[in-house]
Structures are given as structure tokens and as C-alpha cells.
Design a protein around this motif. Structure first.
Motif, PDB file in Angstrom:
ATOM      1  N   PRO A  88      65.043  55.007  23.863  1.00 12.86           N
ATOM      2  CA  PRO A  88      64.669  55.386  25.226  1.00 12.86           C
ATOM      3  C   PRO A  88      63.374  54.756  25.695  1.00 12.86           C
ATOM      4  O   PRO A  88      63.081  54.770  26.887  1.00 12.86           O
ATOM      5  N   VAL A  89      62.602  54.188  24.749  1.00 13.89           N
ATOM      6  CA  VAL A  89      61.257  53.708  25.054  1.00 13.89           C
ATOM      7  C   VAL A  89      61.064  52.298  24.499  1.00 13.89           C
ATOM      8  O   VAL A  89      61.396  52.036  23.338  1.00 13.89           O
ATOM      9  N   LEU A  90      60.522  51.417  25.334  1.00 13.41           N
ATOM     10  CA  LEU A  90      60.058  50.104  24.890  1.00 13.41           C
ATOM     11  C   LEU A  90      58.538  50.097  24.951  1.00 13.41           C
ATOM     12  O   LEU A  90      57.950  50.224  26.028  1.00 13.41           O
ATOM     13  N   VAL A  91      57.904  49.994  23.802  1.00 14.00           N
ATOM     14  CA  VAL A  91      56.443  50.000  23.734  1.00 14.00           C
ATOM     15  C   VAL A  91      55.904  48.644  24.165  1.00 14.00           C
ATOM     16  O   VAL A  91      56.375  47.592  23.706  1.00 14.00           O
ATOM     17  N   LEU A  92      54.899  48.665  25.039  1.00 15.42           N
ATOM     18  CA  LEU A  92      54.282  47.437  25.555  1.00 15.42           C
ATOM     19  C   LEU A  92      52.896  47.239  24.955  1.00 15.42           C
ATOM     20  O   LEU A  92      52.007  48.072  25.141  1.00 15.42           O
ATOM     21  N   VAL A  93      52.730  46.145  24.235  1.00 14.33           N
ATOM     22  CA  VAL A  93      51.400  45.665  23.843  1.00 14.33           C
ATOM     23  C   VAL A  93      51.090  44.541  24.816  1.00 14.33           C
ATOM     24  O   VAL A  93      51.680  43.465  24.753  1.00 14.33           O
ATOM     25  N   SER A  94      50.177  44.786  25.735  1.00 10.83           N
ATOM     26  CA  SER A  94      50.154  44.038  26.992  1.00 10.83           C
ATOM     27  C   SER A  94      49.564  42.644  26.924  1.00 10.83           C
ATOM     28  O   SER A  94      49.705  41.868  27.866  1.00 10.83           O
ATOM     29  N   GLY A  95      48.903  42.298  25.819  1.00 14.79           N
ATOM     30  CA  GLY A  95      48.308  40.975  25.716  1.00 14.79           C
ATOM     31  C   GLY A  95      46.875  40.962  26.201  1.00 14.79           C
ATOM     32  O   GLY A  95      46.443  41.816  26.977  1.00 14.79           O
ATOM     33  N   GLY A  96      46.131  39.978  25.736  1.00 14.47           N
ATOM     34  CA  GLY A  96      44.712  39.875  26.067  1.00 14.47           C
ATOM     35  C   GLY A  96      44.445  38.899  27.195  1.00 14.47           C
ATOM     36  O   GLY A  96      45.249  38.767  28.132  1.00 14.47           O
ATOM     37  N   LEU A  97      43.342  38.201  27.084  1.00 14.82           N
ATOM     38  CA  LEU A  97      42.950  37.239  28.110  1.00 14.82           C
ATOM     39  C   LEU A  97      43.825  35.992  28.028  1.00 14.82           C
ATOM     40  O   LEU A  97      44.149  35.529  26.934  1.00 14.82           O
ATOM     41  N   PRO A  98      44.186  35.428  29.168  1.00 13.72           N
ATOM     42  CA  PRO A  98      44.881  34.146  29.138  1.00 13.72           C
ATOM     43  C   PRO A  98      43.973  33.077  28.533  1.00 13.72           C
ATOM     44  O   PRO A  98      42.736  33.206  28.562  1.00 13.72           O
ATOM     45  N   PRO A  99      44.540  32.019  27.977  1.00 17.85           N
ATOM     46  CA  PRO A  99      43.716  30.954  27.383  1.00 17.85           C
ATOM     47  C   PRO A  99      42.672  30.428  28.357  1.00 17.85           C
ATOM     48  O   PRO A  99      42.972  30.109  29.503  1.00 17.85           O
ATOM     49  N   GLY A 100      41.425  30.380  27.901  1.00 10.75           N
ATOM     50  CA  GLY A 100      40.336  29.853  28.708  1.00 10.75           C
ATOM     51  C   GLY A 100      39.733  30.821  29.697  1.00 10.75           C
ATOM     52  O   GLY A 100      38.760  30.489  30.384  1.00 10.75           O
ATOM     53  N   SER A 101      40.279  32.028  29.802  1.00 11.88           N
ATOM     54  CA  SER A 101      39.790  32.994  30.783  1.00 11.88           C
ATOM     55  C   SER A 101      38.783  33.961  30.171  1.00 11.88           C
ATOM     56  O   SER A 101      38.880  34.315  28.996  1.00 11.88           O
ATOM     57  N   ARG A 102      37.828  34.408  30.995  1.00 14.66           N
ATOM     58  CA  ARG A 102      36.914  35.485  30.622  1.00 14.66           C
ATOM     59  C   ARG A 102      37.026  36.663  31.590  1.00 14.66           C
ATOM     60  O   ARG A 102      36.243  37.593  31.516  1.00 14.66           O
ATOM     61  N   ASP A 103      38.017  36.612  32.470  1.00 18.15           N
ATOM     62  CA  ASP A 103      38.149  37.603  33.534  1.00 18.15           C
ATOM     63  C   ASP A 103      39.086  38.720  33.087  1.00 18.15           C
ATOM     64  O   ASP A 103      40.298  38.661  33.308  1.00 18.15           O
ATOM     65  N   ILE A 104      38.536  39.763  32.479  1.00 16.70           N
ATOM     66  CA  ILE A 104      39.381  40.835  31.958  1.00 16.70           C
ATOM     67  C   ILE A 104      39.944  41.694  33.096  1.00 16.70           C
ATOM     68  O   ILE A 104      41.031  42.258  32.969  1.00 16.70           O
TER      69      ILE A 104
END
Length: 267
Positions: A88-104
Motif C-alpha cells: 500500500p505504500v511506496l517509501v520515497l528517499v527524495s535525493g539530495g542536491l543536484p550535481p554542482g548545486s548548493r541550493d537546498i
């Protein structure tokens, strides 16, 4: 034990047929599965095996990683896999910063927008997306969502039956706002998954594997379970532990010790 769910990650070297047989032998009726192991054994074969064994799949991990170029088709596939497995549930590990980015901040906005794009597919499949906040030490590479409050904020624009949150004790135990956020999550009907694992000190090299079985660390696990229950949540309690020393042991031993730890420190 009626609510106990054995997450496959706790014995991640145990092949799926042995995992299923071991759970049946131990009287465990619920399991949380991982996409990699399911793909290795075969999606349809896994679905048939757990169904024939009378096991309930409580969650599938993982979707997310929205900072990857192929995030959309990969998550659509994950939603379909959850549907086939009856999860019933899909757990999401959402990912971090895109490559080269510092804009969280931008990374978090992108996560929210990406989840919104998946809502039609998840509603059609009857699968609830579950945003899992990870400890802040993982913000740069694995998950820019660090608190339960942030996860709830990202879920807020979407129906609760489509987008919920994961309360994972290992990742949120440190947060002094977590009790209020658990209450809020329950009030909004967004607790999709509750996972229990302990925080061991000192952390081993490679902090991802720094979880312990309930009772091996410093987390008030029963307090968390009682707080989640107080919201009206009656769903499964998954024990999910990443620990190399634990993984090196036979699967049946891991399961037996996990059950004992759950009964003593969580139930």
C-alpha cells in the motif's frame, strides 16, 4: 506481534524465498520489501510467493531520488511494482542536491513538484507515496528532506491518501519538534509508515550502516510507538536496520533477534 513487520533490509543478504519461508516459520505475517531484491528474484515471482505464503507486504522501498535525470519513469515503475506486490505504500528517499548545486531550498521545491507529478499515477495504482525524512547528515547526497515538518509541508498540497510520510525513529529521534509533528501527521491522516531502529554510538565507519536493533542504542523507541499510536495510527510497525555485523549473520537468527528486540523495546 500482530503489528510487527520485518523489513527486508534488516537481513538484506537473505534471499527472498528463504525470507518468506523464515517469516512463515516464525509466525511473522508482514514484510517490507526492497526493489533491488525483488527485481533480482523477479517481480511477478515475488508477488506470487508472498501471496501464496499468506504474507502482507507493508511497504516497498524505494522511490524518490528526484535529483536523478530519470526520476520520473523510474518512480512510475516503482509505483507499478508496489501495486503488483500489493504494497500500500511506496517509501520515497527524495535525493539530495543536484550535481554542482548548493541550493537546498531549490532541491526541496523540486522534490515537492516532482511528487505532485506522480500523484495521478499513484492514485490510479492505489498506492500511497510516503516521504521519508532522513537525518540531516544525509541532506547533501541522499535526502534534502531532513525533518518530519519538512516532509509534511511537501505533502500538504496533495490528498493524504496519495501522499503521506514515514516516521523512522533512526532519522528523526534527535528533533525536538518531532512529537508535535507526529501529532500533526496523525491529525492530517498522513502517517503512511512507521519504522523502528536504534541509533548506536559511536557510529561505525559509513554512517548509513549505523543502525541497531531496538534496545542497542539511545532512542526512546516505545515512546515513539506510543506517540504514533496516540494519533490513531493502527498500522504495521516495521523494524528496518542497516548494520553490516547484523547482515553477516544467518537470516533466521536475525529475524529471531529482531522479534525479541521488538517485543522488549517497541511493543
Amino acid at each position: 506481534m500482530s503489528r510487527f513487520s520485518f523489513n527486508q533490509a534488516t537481513a538484506n543478504r537473505w534471499p527472498i524465498p528463504d525470507l518468506v519461508a523464515g517469516c512463515v516459520e516464525a509466525g511473522v505475517t508482514r514484510v517490507g520489501l526492497w526493489r533491488e531484491q525483488v527485481a533480482e528474484f523477479g517481480l511477478e515471482k515475488t508477488a506470487a510467493l508472498v501471496k501464496d505464503a499468506g504474507l502482507e507486504v507493508t511497504s516497498l522501498c524505494r522511490g524518490g531520488f528526484f535529483n536523478k535525470p530519470d526520476w520520473y519513469p523510474e518512480n512510475v515503475r516503482a509505483i507499478e511494482e508496489a501495486r503488483v506486490l500489493g504494497a500500500p505504500v511506496l517509501v520515497l528517499v527524495s535525493g539530495g542536491l543536484p550535481p554542482g548545486s548548493r541550493d537546498i531550498d531549490a532541491a526541496r521545491r523540486h522534490i515537492g513538484d516532482s511528487i505532485g507529478r506522480l500523484v495521478p499515477a499513484t492514485v490510479e495504482a492505489g498506492v500511497q507515496l510516503a516521504i521519508e525524512p532522513l537525518h540531516p547528515m544525509f541532506a547533501s547526497d541522499r535526502c534534502a528532506v531532513s525533518t518530519l515538518g519538512q516532509a509534511l509541508g511537501l505533502a500538504a498540497p496533495y490528498p493524504a491518501d496519495a501522499v503521506g510520510v514515514v516516521v523512522d525513529t533512526y532519522h528523526v529521534w534527535w528533533d525536538d519538534t518531532v512529537w508535535a509533528q507526529i501529532e500533526r501527521a496523525g491529525r492530517e491522516g498522513r502517517i503512511a509508515c512507521f519504522q523502528a531502529a536504534d541509533w548506536i554510538t559511536p557510529l561505525p565507519e559509513g554512517v548509513l550502516l549505523g543502525r541497531g536493533l531496538p534496545g542497542e542504542g539511545c532512542v526512546e523507541l516505545r515512546r515513539f510507538r506510543e506517540a504514533v499510536d496516540a494519533t490513531g495510527f493502527t498500522g504495521p510497525v516495521e523494524v528496518e536496520v542497516f548494520n553490516a555485523d547484523l547482515w553477516a549473520r544467518p537470516g533466521a537468527e536475525i529475524l529471531a533477534d529482531t522479534i525479541a528486540a521488538y517485543e522488549e523495546h517497541v511493543a
